[in-house]
Scaffold this motif. Structure first.
Motif, PDB file in Angstrom:
ATOM      1  N   ILE A  40      82.220  -2.334  49.665  1.00 56.66           N
ATOM      2  CA  ILE A  40      82.444  -2.199  48.218  1.00 56.66           C
ATOM      3  C   ILE A  40      81.104  -2.033  47.516  1.00 56.66           C
ATOM      4  N   ILE A  41      80.995  -0.971  46.736  1.00 57.68           N
ATOM      5  CA  ILE A  41      79.800  -0.731  45.921  1.00 57.68           C
ATOM      6  C   ILE A  41      80.201  -0.873  44.454  1.00 57.68           C
ATOM      7  N   SER A  42      79.578  -1.817  43.775  1.00 59.79           N
ATOM      8  CA  SER A  42      79.956  -2.124  42.394  1.00 59.79           C
ATOM      9  C   SER A  42      78.730  -2.575  41.607  1.00 59.79           C
ATOM     10  N   ASP A  43      78.846  -2.476  40.290  1.00 60.66           N
ATOM     11  CA  ASP A  43      77.772  -2.964  39.412  1.00 60.66           C
ATOM     12  C   ASP A  43      77.856  -4.469  39.218  1.00 60.66           C
ATOM     13  N   VAL A  44      78.973  -5.073  39.639  1.00 63.74           N
ATOM     14  CA  VAL A  44      79.125  -6.532  39.512  1.00 63.74           C
ATOM     15  C   VAL A  44      79.512  -7.134  40.878  1.00 63.74           C
ATOM     16  N   PRO A  45      78.665  -6.979  41.880  1.00 62.31           N
ATOM     17  CA  PRO A  45      79.025  -7.423  43.236  1.00 62.31           C
ATOM     18  C   PRO A  45      79.234  -8.932  43.347  1.00 62.31           C
ATOM     19  N   ILE A  63      78.807  -4.987  49.156  1.00 64.17           N
ATOM     20  CA  ILE A  63      79.669  -6.008  49.756  1.00 64.17           C
ATOM     21  C   ILE A  63      80.274  -5.464  51.052  1.00 64.17           C
ATOM     22  N   TYR A  64      80.216  -6.278  52.096  1.00 69.38           N
ATOM     23  CA  TYR A  64      80.850  -5.909  53.368  1.00 69.38           C
ATOM     24  C   TYR A  64      81.686  -7.083  53.864  1.00 69.38           C
ATOM     25  N   THR A  65      82.926  -6.798  54.254  1.00 76.22           N
ATOM     26  CA  THR A  65      83.785  -7.844  54.792  1.00 76.22           C
ATOM     27  C   THR A  65      84.822  -7.231  55.724  1.00 76.22           C
ATOM     28  N   ILE A  66      85.523  -8.081  56.462  1.00 72.50           N
ATOM     29  CA  ILE A  66      86.593  -7.640  57.363  1.00 72.50           C
ATOM     30  C   ILE A  66      87.847  -8.432  57.022  1.00 72.50           C
ATOM     31  N   VAL A  67      88.944  -7.709  56.841  1.00 69.60           N
ATOM     32  CA  VAL A  67      90.202  -8.341  56.478  1.00 69.60           C
ATOM     33  C   VAL A  67      91.321  -7.779  57.343  1.00 69.60           C
ATOM     34  N   SER A  68      92.466  -8.452  57.325  1.00 67.09           N
ATOM     35  CA  SER A  68      93.634  -7.934  58.018  1.00 67.09           C
ATOM     36  C   SER A  68      94.303  -6.889  57.134  1.00 67.09           C
ATOM     37  N   ARG A  69      95.203  -6.106  57.740  1.00 66.89           N
ATOM     38  CA  ARG A  69      95.912  -5.071  56.994  1.00 66.89           C
ATOM     39  C   ARG A  69      96.718  -5.674  55.854  1.00 66.89           C
ATOM     40  N   ILE A  70      97.290  -6.859  56.074  1.00 64.38           N
ATOM     41  CA  ILE A  70      98.098  -7.521  55.049  1.00 64.38           C
ATOM     42  C   ILE A  70      97.245  -7.914  53.845  1.00 64.38           C
ATOM     43  N   GLU A  71      95.983  -8.317  54.114  1.00 67.43           N
ATOM     44  CA  GLU A  71      95.102  -8.773  53.034  1.00 67.43           C
ATOM     45  C   GLU A  71      94.478  -7.618  52.259  1.00 67.43           C
ATOM     46  N   LEU A  72      94.594  -6.402  52.821  1.00 66.79           N
ATOM     47  CA  LEU A  72      93.890  -5.264  52.226  1.00 66.79           C
ATOM     48  C   LEU A  72      94.341  -4.978  50.797  1.00 66.79           C
ATOM     49  N   ILE A  77      85.362   1.684  46.949  1.00 64.50           N
ATOM     50  CA  ILE A  77      85.874   0.887  48.061  1.00 64.50           C
ATOM     51  C   ILE A  77      86.092   1.803  49.264  1.00 64.50           C
ATOM     52  N   ALA A  78      85.345   1.566  50.337  1.00 66.53           N
ATOM     53  CA  ALA A  78      85.480   2.349  51.569  1.00 66.53           C
ATOM     54  C   ALA A  78      86.102   1.464  52.650  1.00 66.53           C
TER      55      ALA A  78
END
Length: 288
Positions: free
Chosen positions: A207-212, A244-253, A269-270
């Motif tokens: 995630i690239i944002s101005d308010v990370p 921001i970098y993180t890993i989530v499950s498909r349900i949490e996406l 959001i990539a």
């Protein structure tokens, strides 16, 4: 040093046990479902079934003989440990198929034999691959070819298997059997993926944002996932950025996307697929 050596020995024992279990499971799928109903798998196993049908010699013999050239190539190009694990798995598979060959098949229904046999076979092969070995020498060739040619391992194996299925239809079995065999291969292939990579589909999110900071705090609070900042710099503005970098499950996406866009509608959001995650206390089942 002693502790490290002990851990290595215990890990090796664990790997041998898992390869043994995987080979036994694969043998059950072959001899109690597929082989008695003239349904093939791909690769060396498929060639062994054809050779056994043509010669009257047990398939277990051909499993070892036909794998030997591939094992030699694997030893020269991939390494000793992988080759020994593969050799051990092939020997266990050969012995088990030889023993189970004398048992009656569980079913003579082609559809049931195809589905159930493929699932069992795929689970066994997947367990061996996950442990660090293989039960089929063609996978070794596929890995080596994919490194030098613009073709993936899966594509190369598919080409080999289509040739084997056509050969089986022309020389030994019927076209109907060949088509059932293609279904078997596809189901087994998918089952291998499930065993090797896990059933839960994971996603890595950038995630690239101005308010990370606000987004990161909200994600930690709502999802309980660990967040990593990657420090970058905007090309046009030359301003430092927290990515921001993180890993989530498909349900949490879906929740992640909603949280990020609610805080910053312009956030980039990539999302990418992740095969597996280990370490850093990442627990897929608990969501933490």
């Amino acid at each position: 040093m002693a502790i490290t050596k002990k851990k290595r020995v215990l890990k090796e024992i664990q790997q041998i046990i898992m390869i043994t279990i995987g080979a036994i499971i694969a043998a059950f799928g072959l001899e109690l479902f597929l082989v008695p109903n003239n349904i093939l798998d791909g690769g060396v196993i498929g060639l062994s079934i054809i050779a056994a049908e043509l010669t009257g010699i047990q398939m277990s013999i051909f499993l070892i003989i036909l794998n030997l050239p591939f094992l030699y190539i694997g030893f020269r190009r991939i390494g000793m440990k992988f080759t020994l694990h593969t050799l051990y798995g092939v020997v266990v598979l050969s012995i088990c198929t030889s023993i189970l060959h004398h048992f009656e098949p569980v079913t003579d229904d082609l559809f049931l034999a195809t589905i159930i046999g493929a699932v069992i076979l795929g689970a066994g092969v997947g367990l061996v691959i996950r442990t660090g070995g293989a039960l089929d020498g063609t996978e070794i060739i596929a890995i080596l070819v994919s490194k030098k040619r613009p073709v993936s391992v899966g594509q190369f194996v598919m080409i080999i298997n289509l040739f084997i299925f056509i050969l089986a239809a022309l020389l030994v079995f019927s076209w109907e059997t060949a088509m059932y065999s293609i279904i078997t291969y596809y189901i087994a292939f998918k089952m291998i993926d499930i065993v090797v990579e896990g059933m839960e589909e994971l996603k890595s999110v950038t995630i690239i944002s101005d308010v990370p900071d606000e987004i990161a705090d909200a994600l930690i609070k709502e999802l309980g996932r660990g967040i990593t900042y990657i420090h970058g710099e905007g090309v046009y503005t030359n301003e430092p950025k927290k990515i921001i970098y993180t890993i989530v499950s498909r349900i949490e996406l879906s929740s992640l996307r909603s949280i990020a866009q609610e805080i910053d509608p312009k956030a980039l959001i990539a999302i990418e697929n992740v095969a597996d995650v280990s370490g850093s206390n990442f627990r897929k089942s608990s969501g933490h």
